[in-house]
Design a protein around this motif. Structure first.
Motif, PDB file in Angstrom:
ATOM      1  N   CYS A   1     -27.945  -5.078 -42.512  1.00 13.70           N
ATOM      2  CA  CYS A   1     -26.723  -5.765 -42.082  1.00 13.70           C
ATOM      3  C   CYS A   1     -26.168  -5.114 -40.816  1.00 13.70           C
ATOM      4  O   CYS A   1     -25.677  -5.789 -39.919  1.00 13.70           O
ATOM      5  CB  CYS A   1     -25.681  -5.806 -43.201  1.00 13.70           C
ATOM      6  SG  CYS A   1     -24.883  -4.236 -43.561  1.00 13.70           S
TER       7      CYS A   1
ATOM      8  N   CYS B   1     -28.713   0.113 -42.697  1.00 16.46           N
ATOM      9  CA  CYS B   1     -28.934  -1.095 -43.498  1.00 16.46           C
ATOM     10  C   CYS B   1     -29.219  -2.269 -42.551  1.00 16.46           C
ATOM     11  O   CYS B   1     -28.779  -2.271 -41.403  1.00 16.46           O
ATOM     12  CB  CYS B   1     -27.699  -1.386 -44.341  1.00 16.46           C
ATOM     13  SG  CYS B   1     -27.898  -2.838 -45.389  1.00 16.46           S
TER      14      CYS B   1
ATOM     15  N   CYS C   1     -22.156  -7.100 -47.977  1.00  9.95           N
ATOM     16  CA  CYS C   1     -23.559  -6.724 -48.164  1.00  9.95           C
ATOM     17  C   CYS C   1     -23.654  -5.870 -49.424  1.00  9.95           C
ATOM     18  O   CYS C   1     -23.199  -4.715 -49.421  1.00  9.95           O
ATOM     19  CB  CYS C   1     -24.060  -5.954 -46.944  1.00  9.95           C
ATOM     20  SG  CYS C   1     -25.725  -5.319 -47.158  1.00  9.95           S
TER      21      CYS C   1
ATOM     22  N   CYS D   1     -25.845  -2.311 -49.217  1.00  5.80           N
ATOM     23  CA  CYS D   1     -25.295  -1.014 -48.789  1.00  5.80           C
ATOM     24  C   CYS D   1     -23.829  -0.877 -49.187  1.00  5.80           C
ATOM     25  O   CYS D   1     -23.174   0.093 -48.838  1.00  5.80           O
ATOM     26  CB  CYS D   1     -25.443  -0.852 -47.275  1.00  5.80           C
ATOM     27  SG  CYS D   1     -24.389  -1.951 -46.317  1.00  5.80           S
TER      28      CYS D   1
HETATM   29 ZN   LIG Z   1     -25.717  -3.600 -45.625  1.00  8.41          ZN
END
Ligand SMILES: [Zn+2]
Length: 322
Positions: A108, A106, A92, A95
């Protein structure tokens, strides 16, 4: 929020970060070895903060660094590497695999939690029902299959093998393929193994191949870019138990998912149990050779032979009311 799931999600994310950084370090080492010119430039770049402290002009340094970086990228390409070979590649980028961005969790992390949550729920509901002690060999007594197999003896062996597998489970335990008709005890025994392995503190994912593929498909094809990655979870989890192989739709996409899961976990030496109602011949018809050859070479196959236990249970339950 379930604390255990939160921790598991954070653990997964920090593993991603460690993996990204380790890979990056390996790339640096490799390039320093192969392209000394880049090693020298990287050394110079690393001195930047010292040079700023020494009072050098920041703007000039910035420009020089930018030039040096472009030159490095060009050198990489000239040597046959991607231009961004020395950048860190996070799962990701938002972040940088920390789980936090813009002052909060985040997306994710949130998606990972949601996904682990559903899996946990499916597991818990089914797990309550299944352990080795509840496995009743009585159903198999006196049953002989058409081709003369003594079901009781053969199931006793299988039960023993499964108990032994669970008791000796380790991160690189072997993988098993459970064959057999519906209702002969495959699910009960695979869930009993799951129960034991969970008790030992391993991360386990258990679900039917159909459910898992639907999620992967959704993540893959939905327009909203998804950082949730069920496939990655399946490829990385300590222990994966896939139920009902063969019941998923036979599309190119699904076949490639099945292949990726089987192949990657074999390459990573991670234990998997797959169960299927199909026999060897039906599997051969349904799956490509590249999938079958991997299964055949690596998985220990265990054939469940017996009467349909679910039917007998149902009949017994019914007879109470007759
Ligand atoms: Zn993330």
């Amino acid at each position: 929020m379930n604390q255990k799931i939160f921790q598991k999600a954070m653990q997964t994310i920090s593993m991603r970060r460690i993996k990204a950084k380790t890979e990056n370090e390996q790339h640096y080492q490799e390039i320093n070895d192969k392209i000394p010119e880049i090693a020298e430039i990287n050394y110079q770049l690393a001195q930047t903060s010292t040079r700023i402290l020494m009072g050098e002009d920041i703007e000039i340094l910035k420009r020089q660094n930018l030039q040096a970086q472009r030159y490095c990228a060009q050198l990489l390409v000239n040597h046959g590497y991607p231009a961004d070979y020395l950048d860190i590649h996070y799962t990701c980028e938002k972040c940088q695999d920390t789980g936090y961005s813009e002052g909060g969790y985040c997306s994710c992390l949130e998606k990972l939690i949601a996904s682990l949550g559903t899996m946990e729920m499916t597991q818990q509901t089914q797990l309550k029902l299944c352990n080795f002690n509840q496995f009743n060999l009585e159903y198999y007594k006196g049953k002989i299959t058409d081709d003369g197999i003594n079901c009781y003896a053969s199931m006793s062996n299988i039960l023993q093998r499964c108990r032994q597998y669970a008791a000796n489970f380790h991160p690189h335990a072997s993988s098993l393929l459970f064959f057999g008709d519906v209702g002969v005890g495959k699910t009960h025994l695979s869930l009993s193994i799951v129960t034991e392995v969970l008790k030992q503190g391993y991360e386990v994912i258990y679900d039917s191949i159909g459910n898992l593929i639907s999620r992967i498909e959704h993540e893959h094809f939905s327009r909203e870019k998804s950082e949730e990655d069920t496939l990655q979870l399946l490829l990385n989890t300590d222990f994966l138990v896939l139920d009902d192989l063969g019941t998923e739709f036979q599309t190119q996409f699904n076949l490639s998912v099945v292949y990726t899961i089987i192949n990657t976990r074999i390459n990573r030496n991670l234990p998997t149990i797959i169960s299927t109602n199909l026999n060897w011949q039906q599997l051969n018809e349904q799956y490509q050779e590249r999938i079958m050859s991997r299964l055949f070479a690596v998985y220990e196959s265990i054939e469940f032979r017996g009467p349909d236990v679910r039917l007998i249970k149902k009949r017994n339950a019914g007879s109470q009311y007759l």
